[in-house]
Design a protein around this motif. Structure first.
Motif, mmCIF file in Angstrom:
data_model
loop_
_atom_site.group_PDB
_atom_site.id
_atom_site.type_symbol
_atom_site.label_atom_id
_atom_site.label_comp_id
_atom_site.label_asym_id
_atom_site.label_seq_id
_atom_site.Cartn_x
_atom_site.Cartn_y
_atom_site.Cartn_z
ATOM 1 N N ASN A 114 -2.862 0.286 -92.399
ATOM 2 C CA ASN A 114 -3.171 -0.410 -94.382
ATOM 3 C C ASN A 114 -5.239 0.250 -94.327
ATOM 4 O O ASN A 114 -5.256 0.960 -95.726
ATOM 5 C CB ASN A 114 -3.091 -1.589 -95.376
ATOM 6 N N MET A 115 -5.207 0.231 -94.213
ATOM 7 C CA MET A 115 -7.527 0.338 -93.937
ATOM 8 C C MET A 115 -7.500 1.557 -92.737
ATOM 9 O O MET A 115 -8.031 2.087 -93.325
ATOM 10 C CB MET A 115 -8.135 -1.109 -93.647
ATOM 11 N N THR A 116 -7.791 0.768 -91.679
ATOM 12 C CA THR A 116 -8.487 1.866 -90.607
ATOM 13 C C THR A 116 -8.275 2.386 -90.771
ATOM 14 O O THR A 116 -8.779 3.679 -90.458
ATOM 15 C CB THR A 116 -8.635 0.161 -89.506
ATOM 16 N N ALA A 117 -6.987 3.157 -90.494
ATOM 17 C CA ALA A 117 -5.987 4.292 -90.088
ATOM 18 C C ALA A 117 -6.167 5.311 -91.383
ATOM 19 O O ALA A 117 -6.327 6.217 -90.885
ATOM 20 C CB ALA A 117 -5.129 4.224 -90.200
ATOM 21 N N ARG A 136 -6.248 17.486 -101.587
ATOM 22 C CA ARG A 136 -5.987 16.900 -102.401
ATOM 23 C C ARG A 136 -5.808 15.254 -101.366
ATOM 24 O O ARG A 136 -4.715 15.913 -100.233
ATOM 25 C CB ARG A 136 -5.154 16.904 -103.334
ATOM 26 N N ILE A 137 -5.838 14.304 -101.362
ATOM 27 C CA ILE A 137 -5.746 13.353 -100.805
ATOM 28 C C ILE A 137 -4.958 12.432 -101.341
ATOM 29 O O ILE A 137 -5.756 11.347 -102.556
ATOM 30 C CB ILE A 137 -7.159 12.713 -99.929
ATOM 31 N N LEU A 138 -3.916 11.643 -100.958
ATOM 32 C CA LEU A 138 -3.439 10.406 -102.103
ATOM 33 C C LEU A 138 -2.853 9.389 -101.160
ATOM 34 O O LEU A 138 -2.545 9.878 -100.229
ATOM 35 C CB LEU A 138 -2.011 11.499 -102.839
ATOM 36 N N ASN A 139 -3.806 8.725 -101.694
ATOM 37 C CA ASN A 139 -3.202 6.938 -101.037
ATOM 38 C C ASN A 139 -2.667 5.877 -101.350
ATOM 39 O O ASN A 139 -3.199 5.943 -102.768
ATOM 40 C CB ASN A 139 -4.881 6.794 -100.829
ATOM 41 N N VAL A 140 -1.478 5.486 -100.721
ATOM 42 C CA VAL A 140 -0.964 4.743 -101.508
ATOM 43 C C VAL A 140 -1.793 3.351 -101.319
ATOM 44 O O VAL A 140 -1.589 2.628 -100.792
ATOM 45 C CB VAL A 140 0.580 5.383 -100.563
ATOM 46 N N ALA A 141 -1.497 2.961 -102.899
ATOM 47 C CA ALA A 141 -1.656 2.125 -102.441
ATOM 48 C C ALA A 141 -0.439 0.516 -102.748
ATOM 49 O O ALA A 141 0.174 0.730 -102.294
ATOM 50 C CB ALA A 141 -3.466 1.365 -103.741
ATOM 51 N N SER A 142 -1.544 -0.046 -104.548
ATOM 52 C CA SER A 142 0.254 -0.501 -104.723
ATOM 53 C C SER A 142 -0.518 -1.566 -106.235
ATOM 54 O O SER A 142 -1.741 -1.676 -106.407
ATOM 55 C CB SER A 142 0.491 -2.079 -103.605
ATOM 56 N N THR A 143 -0.121 -1.913 -106.978
ATOM 57 C CA THR A 143 -0.481 -3.227 -108.173
ATOM 58 C C THR A 143 -0.948 -4.227 -107.779
ATOM 59 O O THR A 143 -1.675 -4.499 -108.477
ATOM 60 C CB THR A 143 1.049 -2.962 -108.805
ATOM 61 N N ALA A 144 -0.147 -4.272 -106.647
ATOM 62 C CA ALA A 144 -1.219 -5.419 -105.311
ATOM 63 C C ALA A 144 -2.776 -5.229 -105.425
ATOM 64 O O ALA A 144 -2.912 -6.522 -104.979
ATOM 65 C CB ALA A 144 -0.927 -5.910 -104.452
ATOM 66 N N ALA A 145 -3.363 -4.392 -105.774
ATOM 67 C CA ALA A 145 -4.458 -3.649 -104.957
ATOM 68 C C ALA A 145 -5.462 -4.602 -106.327
ATOM 69 O O ALA A 145 -6.459 -4.709 -106.201
ATOM 70 C CB ALA A 145 -5.141 -1.950 -105.233
ATOM 71 N N THR A 158 -5.667 -6.012 -98.747
ATOM 72 C CA THR A 158 -6.307 -4.398 -98.116
ATOM 73 C C THR A 158 -5.422 -3.871 -98.772
ATOM 74 O O THR A 158 -5.860 -1.901 -98.919
ATOM 75 C CB THR A 158 -4.888 -3.767 -96.711
ATOM 76 N N LYS A 159 -4.443 -3.674 -99.952
ATOM 77 C CA LYS A 159 -4.538 -2.835 -100.894
ATOM 78 C C LYS A 159 -5.987 -2.652 -101.944
ATOM 79 O O LYS A 159 -5.509 -1.702 -102.309
ATOM 80 C CB LYS A 159 -3.067 -2.848 -101.556
ATOM 81 N N ALA A 160 -6.396 -3.834 -102.008
ATOM 82 C CA ALA A 160 -7.749 -3.990 -102.495
ATOM 83 C C ALA A 160 -8.618 -3.016 -102.224
ATOM 84 O O ALA A 160 -9.324 -1.733 -103.032
ATOM 85 C CB ALA A 160 -8.364 -4.996 -103.555
ATOM 86 N N PHE A 161 -8.474 -3.233 -100.933
ATOM 87 C CA PHE A 161 -9.215 -2.552 -100.189
ATOM 88 C C PHE A 161 -9.533 -0.419 -100.164
ATOM 89 O O PHE A 161 -10.053 0.310 -100.813
ATOM 90 C CB PHE A 161 -9.074 -2.430 -98.734
ATOM 91 N N VAL A 162 -7.990 -0.183 -100.182
ATOM 92 C CA VAL A 162 -7.425 1.394 -100.278
ATOM 93 C C VAL A 162 -7.895 1.431 -101.762
ATOM 94 O O VAL A 162 -8.428 3.130 -102.584
ATOM 95 C CB VAL A 162 -5.907 1.622 -100.477
ATOM 96 N N LEU A 163 -7.734 0.890 -102.818
ATOM 97 C CA LEU A 163 -8.094 1.538 -104.059
ATOM 98 C C LEU A 163 -9.943 1.380 -104.533
ATOM 99 O O LEU A 163 -9.996 2.543 -105.175
ATOM 100 C CB LEU A 163 -7.271 0.207 -105.182
ATOM 101 N N SER A 164 -10.534 0.524 -104.096
ATOM 102 C CA SER A 164 -11.720 0.776 -104.336
ATOM 103 C C SER A 164 -12.279 1.828 -103.772
ATOM 104 O O SER A 164 -12.739 2.353 -103.765
ATOM 105 C CB SER A 164 -11.668 -0.596 -103.585
ATOM 106 N N LEU A 165 -12.095 2.256 -101.770
ATOM 107 C CA LEU A 165 -12.224 3.158 -101.567
ATOM 108 C C LEU A 165 -11.729 4.179 -102.370
ATOM 109 O O LEU A 165 -12.949 5.336 -102.474
ATOM 110 C CB LEU A 165 -11.479 3.147 -100.525
ATOM 111 N N SER A 166 -11.039 4.680 -102.558
ATOM 112 C CA SER A 166 -10.659 6.062 -103.206
ATOM 113 C C SER A 166 -11.329 6.034 -104.602
ATOM 114 O O SER A 166 -11.650 7.069 -104.614
ATOM 115 C CB SER A 166 -8.869 5.654 -103.851
ATOM 116 N N GLU A 167 -11.365 5.494 -104.558
ATOM 117 C CA GLU A 167 -12.291 4.926 -106.845
ATOM 118 C C GLU A 167 -13.560 6.046 -105.748
ATOM 119 O O GLU A 167 -14.097 7.074 -106.866
ATOM 120 C CB GLU A 167 -12.541 4.530 -107.269
#
Length: 262
Positions: A114-117, A136-145, A158-167
């Protein structure tokens, strides 16, 4: 040079739907996941005279496999879209059994995939896209973020990480020709719930899972429009907004109810 779309976690669920959307748009595809048999079956379904499909099996739990995937995917190809869809999770108390190595292995794999890869593929894709005209890069996070998740603590983190990183990275690369989006769906009709041992949680009774094809299409369209955060569905938008105005302890308490099994 022909442009290609790379989709991770493409053997099932949202990954399959993203691949179908790309094929309908006559995009050449590189699909990856652990199951080579499932990938080959999908490739055979999607290949046409206008659409090339390359299968590269890889276990994104292993960083060396992530590096190999990118090297093979970009050999003689320009990638102008990456969908980081692969994801893992586990339902259950964080400290349920400190000696349960299976639980720890699942949590560790969730963090690696979810994070490293995802992070490594972004690091590799951005300069590649900038050098070849954008993408374009589309990262699948979640409302869990948007909220801590008792009983799925690592997954939510991990999904909070994805959202923060993406933004954050979307802001950094603005104007460079590369757009980065985070898709934050709620419950979706995929095998994730079985693999994460989530059947029976209260959330699924309160909010029935949305069709995967519709969620994928919303995410895809949002990414192409350059939208930074994409939250499909009114109820999910409410879940994403309420934590911003609610006391933190209440957010955690309510989430614990929804993520526990009745």
């Amino acid at each position: 040079m022909t442009k290609w779309t790379l989709i991770t976690g493409a053997s099932e669920g949202l990954g399959v739907e993203f691949a179908k959307i790309a094929a309908r748009e006559r995009r050449n595809l590189i699909i990856t996941a652990r199951s080579e048999a499932k990938l080959n079956a999908l490739a055979a379904e999607l290949r046409t005279s206008d659409v090339q499909v390359t299968v590269i099996p890889a276990d994104l739990n292993n960083l060396a496999e992530v590096e190999r995937l990118w090297a093979e995917a970009t050999a003689g190809r320009e990638i102008d879209m990456v969908v980081n869809n692969a994801g893992l999770g586990r339902n259950g108390p964080f400290a349920q059994d400190s000696d349960n190595r299976a639980d720890w292995a699942r949590e560790l794999s969730s963090m690696e995939v979810n994070m490293t890869a995802l992070t490594r593929l972004m690091k590799l894709a951005i300069p590649h896209m900038q050098a070849s005209g954008g993408g374009r890069i589309l990262n699948v996070a979640s409302t869990a973020a948007f909220l801590p998740g008792p009983n799925m603590a690592v997954y939510h983190a991990t999904k909070a990480f994805v959202l923060s990183l993406s933004e954050a990275v979307a802001f950094e690369v603005r104007g460079s020709g590369v757009g980065i989006s985070a898709l934050c769906p709620g419950a979706t009709q995929t095998n994730f719930f079985t693999e994460a041992d989530m059947h029976g949680i209260r959330l699924l009774k309160f909010a029935p899972p949305a069709p995967a094809d519709k969620v994928a299409q919303i995410g895809w369209d949002g990414a192409l429009r350059g939208k930074a955060v994409i939250v499909p569905g009114l109820m999910n938008k409410v879940f994403a907004f309420l934590p911003r105005i609610s006391p933190r302890f209440m957010v955690v308490w309510v989430t614990s109810i929804f993520m526990s099994k009745s």
